[in-house]
Design a protein around this motif. Structure first.
Motif, PDB file in Angstrom:
ATOM      1  N   GLU A   1      -0.789  -4.868   3.034  1.00  0.00           N
ATOM      2  CA  GLU A   1       0.355  -4.053   3.430  1.00  0.00           C
ATOM      3  C   GLU A   1       1.083  -4.711   4.612  1.00  0.00           C
ATOM      4  O   GLU A   1       0.461  -5.038   5.625  1.00  0.00           O
ATOM      5  CB  GLU A   1      -0.121  -2.640   3.815  1.00  0.00           C
ATOM      6  CG  GLU A   1       0.921  -1.767   4.484  1.00  0.00           C
ATOM      7  CD  GLU A   1       2.226  -1.601   3.708  1.00  0.00           C
ATOM      8  OE1 GLU A   1       2.177  -1.435   2.470  1.00  0.00           O
ATOM      9  OE2 GLU A   1       3.302  -1.670   4.343  1.00  0.00           O
ATOM     10  N   ALA A   2       2.398  -4.834   4.465  1.00  0.00           N
ATOM     11  CA  ALA A   2       3.199  -5.460   5.525  1.00  0.00           C
ATOM     12  C   ALA A   2       3.278  -4.574   6.764  1.00  0.00           C
ATOM     13  O   ALA A   2       3.335  -5.065   7.894  1.00  0.00           O
ATOM     14  CB  ALA A   2       4.606  -5.756   5.001  1.00  0.00           C
TER      15      ALA A   2
ATOM     16  N   ALA B   1       0.849  -1.210   0.000  1.00  0.00           N
ATOM     17  CA  ALA B   1       0.000   0.000   0.000  1.00  0.00           C
ATOM     18  C   ALA B   1       0.877   1.250   0.000  1.00  0.00           C
ATOM     19  O   ALA B   1       0.738   2.133   0.831  1.00  0.00           O
ATOM     20  CB  ALA B   1      -0.916  -0.004   1.221  1.00  0.00           C
ATOM     21  N   GLY B   2       1.826   1.313  -0.938  1.00  0.00           N
ATOM     22  CA  GLY B   2       2.731   2.452  -1.015  1.00  0.00           C
ATOM     23  C   GLY B   2       2.262   3.489  -2.022  1.00  0.00           C
ATOM     24  O   GLY B   2       1.060   3.617  -2.284  1.00  0.00           O
TER      25      GLY B   2
ATOM     26  N   GLY C   1       7.352  -2.132  -4.230  1.00  0.00           N
ATOM     27  CA  GLY C   1       8.512  -1.248  -4.321  1.00  0.00           C
ATOM     28  C   GLY C   1       9.704  -1.920  -4.988  1.00  0.00           C
ATOM     29  O   GLY C   1       9.733  -3.133  -5.208  1.00  0.00           O
TER      30      GLY C   1
ATOM     31  N   ASP D   1       5.058  -0.368  -9.853  1.00  0.00           N
ATOM     32  CA  ASP D   1       5.747   0.458  -8.855  1.00  0.00           C
ATOM     33  C   ASP D   1       7.040   0.981  -9.459  1.00  0.00           C
ATOM     34  O   ASP D   1       7.272   0.824 -10.674  1.00  0.00           O
ATOM     35  CB  ASP D   1       5.971  -0.310  -7.532  1.00  0.00           C
ATOM     36  CG  ASP D   1       6.806  -1.575  -7.693  1.00  0.00           C
ATOM     37  OD1 ASP D   1       7.629  -1.615  -8.616  1.00  0.00           O
ATOM     38  OD2 ASP D   1       6.625  -2.510  -6.892  1.00  0.00           O
TER      39      ASP D   1
ATOM     40  N   THR E   1       6.090   7.571  -9.937  1.00  0.00           N
ATOM     41  CA  THR E   1       5.500   6.282  -9.530  1.00  0.00           C
ATOM     42  C   THR E   1       3.977   6.393  -9.494  1.00  0.00           C
ATOM     43  O   THR E   1       3.262   5.473  -9.920  1.00  0.00           O
ATOM     44  CB  THR E   1       6.043   5.868  -8.138  1.00  0.00           C
ATOM     45  OG1 THR E   1       7.473   5.886  -8.176  1.00  0.00           O
ATOM     46  CG2 THR E   1       5.562   4.493  -7.747  1.00  0.00           C
TER      47      THR E   1
ATOM     48  N   MET F   1       8.661  14.798   0.403  1.00  0.00           N
ATOM     49  CA  MET F   1       7.514  15.505  -0.175  1.00  0.00           C
ATOM     50  C   MET F   1       7.831  16.412  -1.368  1.00  0.00           C
ATOM     51  O   MET F   1       6.945  17.145  -1.830  1.00  0.00           O
ATOM     52  CB  MET F   1       6.761  16.317   0.901  1.00  0.00           C
ATOM     53  CG  MET F   1       6.047  15.464   1.895  1.00  0.00           C
ATOM     54  SD  MET F   1       5.659  16.321   3.463  1.00  0.00           S
ATOM     55  CE  MET F   1       7.126  15.971   4.415  1.00  0.00           C
TER      56      MET F   1
ATOM     57  N   VAL G   1       3.201 -10.532   2.463  1.00  0.00           N
ATOM     58  CA  VAL G   1       2.987 -11.455   1.350  1.00  0.00           C
ATOM     59  C   VAL G   1       4.297 -12.189   1.106  1.00  0.00           C
ATOM     60  O   VAL G   1       5.362 -11.574   1.019  1.00  0.00           O
ATOM     61  CB  VAL G   1       2.502 -10.706   0.093  1.00  0.00           C
ATOM     62  CG1 VAL G   1       2.405 -11.658  -1.092  1.00  0.00           C
ATOM     63  CG2 VAL G   1       1.152 -10.058   0.363  1.00  0.00           C
TER      64      VAL G   1
ATOM     65  N   LYS H   1       7.255   1.554   5.430  1.00  0.00           N
ATOM     66  CA  LYS H   1       6.560   0.305   5.754  1.00  0.00           C
ATOM     67  C   LYS H   1       5.325   0.674   6.578  1.00  0.00           C
ATOM     68  O   LYS H   1       5.288   0.497   7.794  1.00  0.00           O
ATOM     69  CB  LYS H   1       7.497  -0.607   6.548  1.00  0.00           C
ATOM     70  CG  LYS H   1       6.958  -2.004   6.787  1.00  0.00           C
ATOM     71  CD  LYS H   1       7.944  -2.818   7.592  1.00  0.00           C
ATOM     72  CE  LYS H   1       7.475  -4.253   7.732  1.00  0.00           C
ATOM     73  NZ  LYS H   1       8.387  -5.029   8.579  1.00  0.00           N
TER      74      LYS H   1
HETATM   75  C1  LIG Z   1      13.345   8.907   3.045  1.00  0.00           C
HETATM   76  C2  LIG Z   1      12.808   9.065   1.649  1.00  0.00           C
HETATM   77  C3  LIG Z   1      12.701  10.347   1.099  1.00  0.00           C
HETATM   78  C4  LIG Z   1      12.211  10.513  -0.194  1.00  0.00           C
HETATM   79  N1  LIG Z   1      11.960  11.769  -0.651  1.00  0.00           N
HETATM   80  C5  LIG Z   1      11.284  11.927  -1.818  1.00  0.00           C
HETATM   81  C6  LIG Z   1      10.821  13.207  -2.222  1.00  0.00           C
HETATM   82  O1  LIG Z   1      11.002  14.214  -1.532  1.00  0.00           O
HETATM   83  N2  LIG Z   1      10.133  13.300  -3.396  1.00  0.00           N
HETATM   84  C7  LIG Z   1       9.912  12.208  -4.193  1.00  0.00           C
HETATM   85  O2  LIG Z   1       9.327  12.366  -5.260  1.00  0.00           O
HETATM   86  N3  LIG Z   1      10.354  10.988  -3.838  1.00  0.00           N
HETATM   87  C8  LIG Z   1      10.990  10.816  -2.654  1.00  0.00           C
HETATM   88  N4  LIG Z   1      11.351   9.572  -2.248  1.00  0.00           N
HETATM   89  C9  LIG Z   1      11.126   8.437  -3.172  1.00  0.00           C
HETATM   90  C10 LIG Z   1       9.667   8.029  -3.314  1.00  0.00           C
HETATM   91  O3  LIG Z   1       8.978   8.196  -2.104  1.00  0.00           O
HETATM   92  C11 LIG Z   1       9.610   6.572  -3.805  1.00  0.00           C
HETATM   93  O4  LIG Z   1      10.260   6.471  -5.043  1.00  0.00           O
HETATM   94  C12 LIG Z   1       8.184   6.063  -3.977  1.00  0.00           C
HETATM   95  O5  LIG Z   1       7.449   6.248  -2.808  1.00  0.00           O
HETATM   96  C13 LIG Z   1       8.221   4.579  -4.367  1.00  0.00           C
HETATM   97  O6  LIG Z   1       6.907   4.105  -4.455  1.00  0.00           O
HETATM   98  P1  LIG Z   1       6.600   2.540  -4.597  1.00  0.00           P
HETATM   99  O7  LIG Z   1       5.130   2.418  -4.730  1.00  0.00           O
HETATM  100  O8  LIG Z   1       7.456   1.970  -5.650  1.00  0.00           O
HETATM  101  O9  LIG Z   1       7.111   1.875  -3.223  1.00  0.00           O
HETATM  102  P2  LIG Z   1       6.712   2.208  -1.729  1.00  0.00           P
HETATM  103  O10 LIG Z   1       6.028   3.518  -1.631  1.00  0.00           O
HETATM  104  O11 LIG Z   1       7.941   2.009  -0.917  1.00  0.00           O
HETATM  105  O12 LIG Z   1       5.618   1.104  -1.369  1.00  0.00           O
HETATM  106  C14 LIG Z   1       5.851  -0.259  -1.221  1.00  0.00           C
HETATM  107  C15 LIG Z   1       4.885  -0.778  -0.159  1.00  0.00           C
HETATM  108  O13 LIG Z   1       4.837  -2.193  -0.213  1.00  0.00           O
HETATM  109  C16 LIG Z   1       4.875  -2.718   1.095  1.00  0.00           C
HETATM  110  N5  LIG Z   1       5.429  -4.069   1.010  1.00  0.00           N
HETATM  111  C17 LIG Z   1       6.681  -4.400   0.625  1.00  0.00           C
HETATM  112  N6  LIG Z   1       6.826  -5.732   0.644  1.00  0.00           N
HETATM  113  C18 LIG Z   1       5.646  -6.267   1.032  1.00  0.00           C
HETATM  114  C19 LIG Z   1       5.197  -7.597   1.228  1.00  0.00           C
HETATM  115  N7  LIG Z   1       5.984  -8.649   1.001  1.00  0.00           N
HETATM  116  N8  LIG Z   1       3.921  -7.789   1.663  1.00  0.00           N
HETATM  117  C20 LIG Z   1       3.094  -6.716   1.878  1.00  0.00           C
HETATM  118  N9  LIG Z   1       3.496  -5.416   1.691  1.00  0.00           N
HETATM  119  C21 LIG Z   1       4.752  -5.207   1.269  1.00  0.00           C
HETATM  120  C22 LIG Z   1       5.769  -1.739   1.832  1.00  0.00           C
HETATM  121  O14 LIG Z   1       5.646  -1.831   3.226  1.00  0.00           O
HETATM  122  C23 LIG Z   1       5.322  -0.411   1.258  1.00  0.00           C
HETATM  123  O15 LIG Z   1       4.242   0.139   1.961  1.00  0.00           O
HETATM  124  C24 LIG Z   1      11.860   9.370  -0.971  1.00  0.00           C
HETATM  125  C25 LIG Z   1      11.963   8.089  -0.421  1.00  0.00           C
HETATM  126  C26 LIG Z   1      12.426   7.923   0.879  1.00  0.00           C
HETATM  127  C27 LIG Z   1      12.516   6.535   1.451  1.00  0.00           C
END
Ligand SMILES: Cc1cc2nc3c(=O)[nH]c(=O)nc-3n(C[C@H](O)[C@H](O)[C@H](O)COP(=O)(O)OP(=O)(O)OC[C@H]3O[C@@H](n4cnc5c(N)ncnc54)[C@H](O)[C@@H]3O)c2cc1C
Length: 543
Positions: free
Chosen positions: A47-48, A24-25, A267, A512, A528, A106, A232, A95
């Motif tokens: 969501e983990a 749920a990212g 992710g 993602d 994303t 942000m 998962v 997470k």
């Molecule tokens: C500290 C930090 C600062 C950042 N600053 C910025 C910024 O200012 N601006 C910007 O644009 N980007 C920023 N980013 C990058 C941006 O936030 C990420 O690229 C984006 O959120 C990635 O999205 P995603 O959906 O790929 O993964 P995520 O948003 O990481 O979502 C993945 C989700 O899947 C869940 N998950 C994983 N494995 C499992 C499993 N096996 N079972 C169930 N659930 C699971 C995780 O817990 C998580 O909630 C930053 C990232 C971080 C960490």
């Protein structure tokens, strides 16, 4: 497996969903919203992490404290990085509901048209080109400046100007101007180059994660179920068809869920791990861990890319100016009452984009983030004194890393070989050196004369490229943008096709940051979200 009467009078299987979304990212919450808009479909979001109840998530400046909150962070570390003095770099990943959009800085940045035109070329599908993806960016956006040709209004994602910024952030923009760089008040406007304040993913002075923007408004939908605290472990296959997922909640046993289609949105680190655990990955590597190979997908976990970042830190004798020793109580009370003041700051308030002399095409190749505080080691350990930090990163690295299983145990983190500065020609290191030199030049401008104290990092003046290279190897860190570990492409080795379907199986997509063929020119949250907006339409067959 239980059953209940369905709306059409037939029997609906309780454990069966049309769409199961894993994670749920940033992407997962978008998918949950858009796919459950079709009330005829049952959607399950898994969501983990836990719920996003922590006030530190919602008060933007809370991010300074979030870095030490293990409960909302996967807290990954890379393997020892050969080009960075064998250091293991800390890789935070969200997470909790909202995933990394609940812990990020942000900054709202999309990149530039040429980034997406390259994606379209890389995956042989013009529908990923700028003119085709722009409408999906606009669809997501609710920009406080209103709608225009390049901005959306009325979408779920709040995008705003900062309600508060530090005087040092203003000095950064003045300093960059005197160093010859334009002022830019919209990095997502007609030109990216220049320095200014970032627009941020906030609404009314509060963080607008994708959980806030997309999930919260639709939680009451009867056809959408959200489960937190469930890991998962793998996707389930019947022959070449994906039929569900296996999950685990705490110490309880494993449970199986049936799905018409599974969408991995875990992710750039966890999605390839899940594919490999499911027998979908490089055949020899899977066999080495005793995993039955269901499809040989050699590039799962390969092609990992990230923005490496180098910080220049300068002290100041002007006490109470920076955010180093902010009165947290006063800040929180003001924010709770008025949703403004330092509590509404994303900390990385100002920054900019530069096309250096080393740029290989028309795009800016360096990005800067300015923090009005001494931010060493991601702010995990407070340095003594007050000061300011200029982050600089190279936007288009050639170096590639890889993710490899340590074991077939889903609870064990995957090994991250980031591969920073591993390109044999030294292309990336030269650009990092240019970025660090430019940081020093900007911070030396008269706009900082009134604030400048002793240098903190680097401790002494650097002159030669070798000295800068040593500094980078000793101090560079991630700026949190891993992508590309399940590359989208038209060739046989690509992990997903241009509709994000995993090759070699049916009923499985990746949606993602992992699918990006190359890093965009900037931060990765907005791209994303755009991918997930577009993917939702692809899944629903409306594009
Ligand atoms: C500290 C930090 C600062 C950042 N600053 C910025 C910024 O200012 N601006 C910007 O644009 N980007 C920023 N980013 C990058 C941006 O936030 C990420 O690229 C984006 O959120 C990635 O999205 P995603 O959906 O790929 O993964 P995520 O948003 O990481 O979502 C993945 C989700 O899947 C869940 N998950 C994983 N494995 C499992 C499993 N096996 N079972 C169930 N659930 C699971 C995780 O817990 C998580 O909630 C930053 C990232 C971080 C960490």
């Amino acid at each position: 497996m239980g059953s209940s009467p369905s709306s059409d009078g037939g029997e609906a299987r309780l454990n069966h969903y049309d769409y199961v979304i894993v994670g749920a990212g940033s992407a997962g919450c978008v998918l949950a919203n858009r796919l459950s808009a079709d009330t005829g479909k049952r959607v399950l979001l898994l969501e983990a992490g836990g719920t996003d109840w922590s006030p530190l998530i919602h008060m933007p400046a809370g991010l300074a404290r979030l870095v030490n909150q293990r409960s909302v962070n996967w807290n990954y570390h890379t393997e020892p990085e050969p080009a960075l003095d064998q250091r293991r770099l800390w890789w935070p990943r969200g997470k909790t509901l909202g995933g990394s959009s609940s812990i990020n800085a942000m900054c709202y940045v999309r990149g530039v048209p040429a980034d997406y035109d390259r994606w379209a070329q890389a995956c042989g599908d013009p529908r990923w080109s700028w003119s085709h993806v722009l409408p999906w960016f606009l669809r997501s956006e609710d920009n406080s400046r209103g709608a225009s040709a390049l901005h959306g209004a009325g979408g779920p994602l709040g995008v705003s100007d900062l309600r508060h910024h530090n005087v040092l952030s203003a000095a950064l923009i003045d300093a960059a101007a005197s160093a010859g760089f334009a002022r830019n008040d919209d990095f997502n406007g007609s030109a990216q180059a220049g320095f200014g304040l970032y627009q941020v993913t906030q609404r009314n002075g509060a963080r607008c994660s994708t959980a806030t923007a997309y999930l919260k408004p639709v939680r009451a939908r009867g056809n959408l179920e959200v489960r937190t605290g469930v890991l998962v472990e793998r996707v389930l296959l019947d022959g070449a068809r994906v039929v569900g997922v296996q999950l685990r909640r705490g110490r309880r046993g494993s449970e199986q869920i049936e799905a018409g289609e599974v969408i991995l949105a875990a992710g750039a680190i966890n999605t390839p791990q899940l594919l490999m655990l499911s027998g979908l990955g490089p055949a020899d590597h899977l066999r080495a861990h005793g995993i039955e190979v269901r499809a040989d997908l050699p590039e799962v976990g390969e092609g990992l890319q990230d923005h490496l970042d180098i910080c220049t830190l300068v002290g100041t004798e002007r006490k109470k100016l920076s955010y180093d020793h902010l009165n947290e109580l006063t800040t929180a009370v003001r924010w709770l009452r008025h949703r403004d003041g330092p509590g509404s700051s994303n900390i990385a308030e100002a920054g900019g984009f530069v096309r250096s002399a080393l740029a290989e095409d028309e795009r800016c190749d360096l990005q800067f983030h300015f923090v009005p505080a001494l931010l060493d080691d991601h702010g995990r350990h407070r340095l003594p004194g007050d000061g300011y930090t200029l982050h600089a990163c190279h936007l288009h690295p050639r170096s590639r890393g890889r993710l490899r299983l340590r074991s077939a145990d889903p609870a064990q983190p995957i090994a991250i070989h980031a591969g920073y500065l591993s390109d044999p020609e030294g292309h990336d290191l030269r650009r990092m050196i240019a970025a660090a030199r430019l940081s020093r030049e900007i911070l030396a401008q008269p706009a900082f004369d009134a604030y400048r104290g002793k240098p903190v990092f680097p401790e002494h003046a650097l002159h030669t490229d070798a000295e800068y290279a040593g500094f980078i190897r000793r101090k560079a860190e991630t700026i949190y943008h891993p992508v590309g570990s399940c590359r989208m492409g038209s060739d046989d080795r690509a992990v997903v096709d241009s509709e994000l379907r995993v090759r070699g199986v049916q009923g499985l997509r990746v949606v993602d940051a992992a699918v990006m063929p190359s890093l965009p020119s900037g931060n990765t949250n907005a791209p994303t979200i755009m991918i997930a907006e577009r993917a939702s339409a692809l899944i629903l067959g409306s594009t």
